[in-house]
Design an enzyme around this catalytic site. Structure first.
Site, PDB file in Angstrom:
ATOM      1  N   ASP A   5      -1.191  -1.269   2.407  1.00 12.78           N
ATOM      2  CA  ASP A   5       0.336  -1.406   1.737  1.00 12.78           C
ATOM      3  C   ASP A   5       0.695   0.316   1.598  1.00 12.78           C
ATOM      4  O   ASP A   5       1.561   0.368   0.935  1.00 12.78           O
ATOM      5  CB  ASP A   5       0.260  -2.121   0.710  1.00 12.78           C
ATOM      6  CG  ASP A   5      -0.692  -1.700  -0.495  1.00 12.78           C
ATOM      7  OD1 ASP A   5      -2.136  -1.228   0.068  1.00 12.78           O
ATOM      8  OD2 ASP A   5      -0.773  -2.017  -1.691  1.00 12.78           O
ATOM      9  N   HIS A   6      -0.256   1.122   1.972  1.00 16.48           N
ATOM     10  CA  HIS A   6      -0.220   2.346   1.815  1.00 16.48           C
ATOM     11  C   HIS A   6      -0.011   3.297   3.160  1.00 16.48           C
ATOM     12  O   HIS A   6       0.542   4.595   3.170  1.00 16.48           O
ATOM     13  CB  HIS A   6      -1.161   3.381   0.910  1.00 16.48           C
ATOM     14  CG  HIS A   6      -1.089   2.773  -0.460  1.00 16.48           C
ATOM     15  ND1 HIS A   6      -0.650   3.642  -1.427  1.00 16.48           N
ATOM     16  CD2 HIS A   6      -1.270   1.618  -1.177  1.00 16.48           C
ATOM     17  CE1 HIS A   6      -1.097   2.797  -2.833  1.00 16.48           C
ATOM     18  NE2 HIS A   6      -1.281   1.760  -2.353  1.00 16.48           N
ATOM     19  N   HIS A  60     -11.336   3.737  -6.708  1.00 15.70           N
ATOM     20  CA  HIS A  60     -10.964   2.541  -6.007  1.00 15.70           C
ATOM     21  C   HIS A  60     -12.099   2.041  -5.187  1.00 15.70           C
ATOM     22  O   HIS A  60     -13.103   2.348  -5.244  1.00 15.70           O
ATOM     23  CB  HIS A  60      -9.615   2.895  -5.352  1.00 15.70           C
ATOM     24  CG  HIS A  60      -8.703   1.883  -4.774  1.00 15.70           C
ATOM     25  ND1 HIS A  60      -8.304   0.701  -5.742  1.00 15.70           N
ATOM     26  CD2 HIS A  60      -8.162   1.548  -3.628  1.00 15.70           C
ATOM     27  CE1 HIS A  60      -7.584  -0.236  -5.061  1.00 15.70           C
ATOM     28  NE2 HIS A  60      -7.474   0.290  -3.828  1.00 15.70           N
ATOM     29  N   HIS A 111      -5.028   6.970   0.133  1.00 13.68           N
ATOM     30  CA  HIS A 111      -6.283   6.046   0.645  1.00 13.68           C
ATOM     31  C   HIS A 111      -5.660   5.157   1.745  1.00 13.68           C
ATOM     32  O   HIS A 111      -4.451   5.424   2.065  1.00 13.68           O
ATOM     33  CB  HIS A 111      -7.010   5.261  -0.230  1.00 13.68           C
ATOM     34  CG  HIS A 111      -5.759   3.931  -0.880  1.00 13.68           C
ATOM     35  ND1 HIS A 111      -4.780   4.351  -1.639  1.00 13.68           N
ATOM     36  CD2 HIS A 111      -5.969   2.743  -0.658  1.00 13.68           C
ATOM     37  CE1 HIS A 111      -3.930   3.129  -1.883  1.00 13.68           C
ATOM     38  NE2 HIS A 111      -4.879   2.032  -1.487  1.00 13.68           N
ATOM     39  N   HIS A 148      -5.703   1.800   2.432  1.00 15.62           N
ATOM     40  CA  HIS A 148      -5.381   0.282   2.459  1.00 15.62           C
ATOM     41  C   HIS A 148      -3.970   0.168   3.146  1.00 15.62           C
ATOM     42  O   HIS A 148      -2.952   1.005   2.916  1.00 15.62           O
ATOM     43  CB  HIS A 148      -5.186  -0.047   1.014  1.00 15.62           C
ATOM     44  CG  HIS A 148      -6.516  -0.446   0.531  1.00 15.62           C
ATOM     45  ND1 HIS A 148      -6.803  -0.558  -0.697  1.00 15.62           N
ATOM     46  CD2 HIS A 148      -7.792  -0.927   1.262  1.00 15.62           C
ATOM     47  CE1 HIS A 148      -8.330  -0.867  -0.914  1.00 15.62           C
ATOM     48  NE2 HIS A 148      -8.643  -1.185   0.220  1.00 15.62           N
ATOM     49  N   HIS A 151       3.944   0.822  -8.402  1.00 19.56           N
ATOM     50  CA  HIS A 151       2.738  -0.123  -7.749  1.00 19.56           C
ATOM     51  C   HIS A 151       2.710  -1.402  -8.615  1.00 19.56           C
ATOM     52  O   HIS A 151       1.262  -1.574  -8.890  1.00 19.56           O
ATOM     53  CB  HIS A 151       1.478   0.866  -7.524  1.00 19.56           C
ATOM     54  CG  HIS A 151       0.422   0.313  -6.586  1.00 19.56           C
ATOM     55  ND1 HIS A 151      -0.567  -0.500  -6.993  1.00 19.56           N
ATOM     56  CD2 HIS A 151       0.458   0.544  -5.478  1.00 19.56           C
ATOM     57  CE1 HIS A 151      -1.032  -0.879  -5.923  1.00 19.56           C
ATOM     58  NE2 HIS A 151      -0.492  -0.321  -4.939  1.00 19.56           N
ATOM     59  N   ASP A 200      -4.474   4.619  -5.322  1.00 19.96           N
ATOM     60  CA  ASP A 200      -4.795   3.468  -6.295  1.00 19.96           C
ATOM     61  C   ASP A 200      -6.029   3.719  -6.980  1.00 19.96           C
ATOM     62  O   ASP A 200      -6.949   4.520  -6.505  1.00 19.96           O
ATOM     63  CB  ASP A 200      -5.064   2.377  -5.240  1.00 19.96           C
ATOM     64  CG  ASP A 200      -3.754   1.574  -4.896  1.00 19.96           C
ATOM     65  OD1 ASP A 200      -2.765   2.079  -4.902  1.00 19.96           O
ATOM     66  OD2 ASP A 200      -3.974   0.585  -4.207  1.00 19.96           O
TER      67      ASP A 200
END
Length: 317
Positions: free
Chosen positions: A66-67, A140, A62, A64, A269, A211
């Site tokens: 942090d990815h 998510h 996805h 976001h 994670h 996530d």
């Protein structure tokens, strides 16, 4: 199949964990695949034997930060290295191409190799020599996908040592025996090649889900996997936080592993709130599914093939 965990924290990095990224090296190939690419991933790569020049594909669960936030810097550094014009293909939800193109444009970053994009949908992502990749939608706050990398089944191993013990001369006969044919030897004996070739070796399966909160689609995707890598952002004591952010607890991840009948569960994670220790998460997961490992940055894990036994060689006089 060799995994290297480059980042195992959720949301923000900690002193001991960077944000999410996992590297996969495939057997008998020099290429490198990444799953997610959080900020600082290229720095993590520098502390491993991995080489960005070998990067072939990056799969995003996805979008976001942090990815994702480590991607453009990594691509730019790769352009300054020895990769030449070897292309990179990026797979992810809608918006990935727009994000990358805009970031490159506004930062005046020039990439000297082709970047290809594929928008992921549930189902088949790719099928190429040796491997198939499938995706399924997760649950998510934004569009998110899990991935399964499935190795194609392999021919059984030919036992050359046993063939030599039987006095079979090395040469063209070996090729026929490897194909499972019955061959006549110069001394009049016949050998059934099927008894010198092991059973077909089932390909390995790796599933990565992050996530997501607990969802049946993760079970469907992971069914029968050798290894399931699943997010475990929270423990059950913080269930309210998991439900609010649509993240998994360690217990939820273990339920997916148990119901999907996987061989090994690897949790990753982790919320920075557990920086002092992950004992509570591990304990609650193991109460549901016993084969649990807790990922750490720079930990390398090999997914080994399960070898079948050869039958007794059949030689007729």
């Amino acid at each position: 199949m060799l995994l290297t965990f480059l980042g195992t924290s959720s949301g923000t990095p900690t002193r001991s964990r960077n944000v999410t990224s996992i590297a996969l090296q495939l057997p008998q190939r020099s290429s490198l695949w990444l799953f997610d690419c959080g900020e600082g991933t290229q720095h993590q790569v520098l502390r491993t034997p991995l080489r960005l020049s070998q990067l072939e594909k990056v799969f995003f669960t996805h979008l976001h930060g942090d990815h994702l936030f480590g991607l453009v810097g990594l691509l730019a550094s790769r352009a300054l290295g020895s990769a030449g014009t070897t292309p990179v293909k990026l797979y992810g939800p809608p918006g990935l191409q727009e994000y990358v193109r805009a970031t490159l444009r506004y930062s005046d970053t020039h990439i000297n190799y082709p970047i290809h994009f594929q928008t992921v949908e549930p189902g088949l992502v790719l099928s190429e020599e040796g491997f198939t990749v499938l995706a399924n939608a997760l649950k998510h706050r934004i569009s998110a996908f899990g991935y399964s990398v499935i190795e194609h089944d392999q021919p059984g191993r030919f036992d050359a040592e046993r063939a030599a013990q039987l006095g079979i001369p090395f040469g063209p006969l070996y090729g026929q025996l490897k194909a499972g044919r019955t061959v006549a030897l110069p001394d009049g004996r016949t050998v059934d090649g099927r008894t010198l070739v092991g059973p077909e070796r089932k390909g390995r399966k790796l599933t990565y889900c992050s996530d997501t909160i607990y969802t049946p689609s993760a079970i469907e995707l992971a069914l029968g996997a050798d290894v399931l890598i699943h997010e475990a952002t929270y423990c059950e004591a913080d269930l309210n936080l998991a439900e609010r952010g649509l993240h998994s607890t360690a217990a939820m991840a273990a339920r997916v592993a148990r119901e999907a009948k996987v061989r090994q569960l690897i949790l990753t994670h982790f919320s920075p709130r557990y920086e002092a220790g992950l004992a509570a998460l591990r304990t609650e997961a193991e109460a549901i599914f016993p084969n649990v490992r807790m990922a750490e940055d720079f930990w390398r894990y090999e997914i080994k093939a399960v070898e079948a036994q050869l039958p007794k060689a059949l030689v007729e006089q």
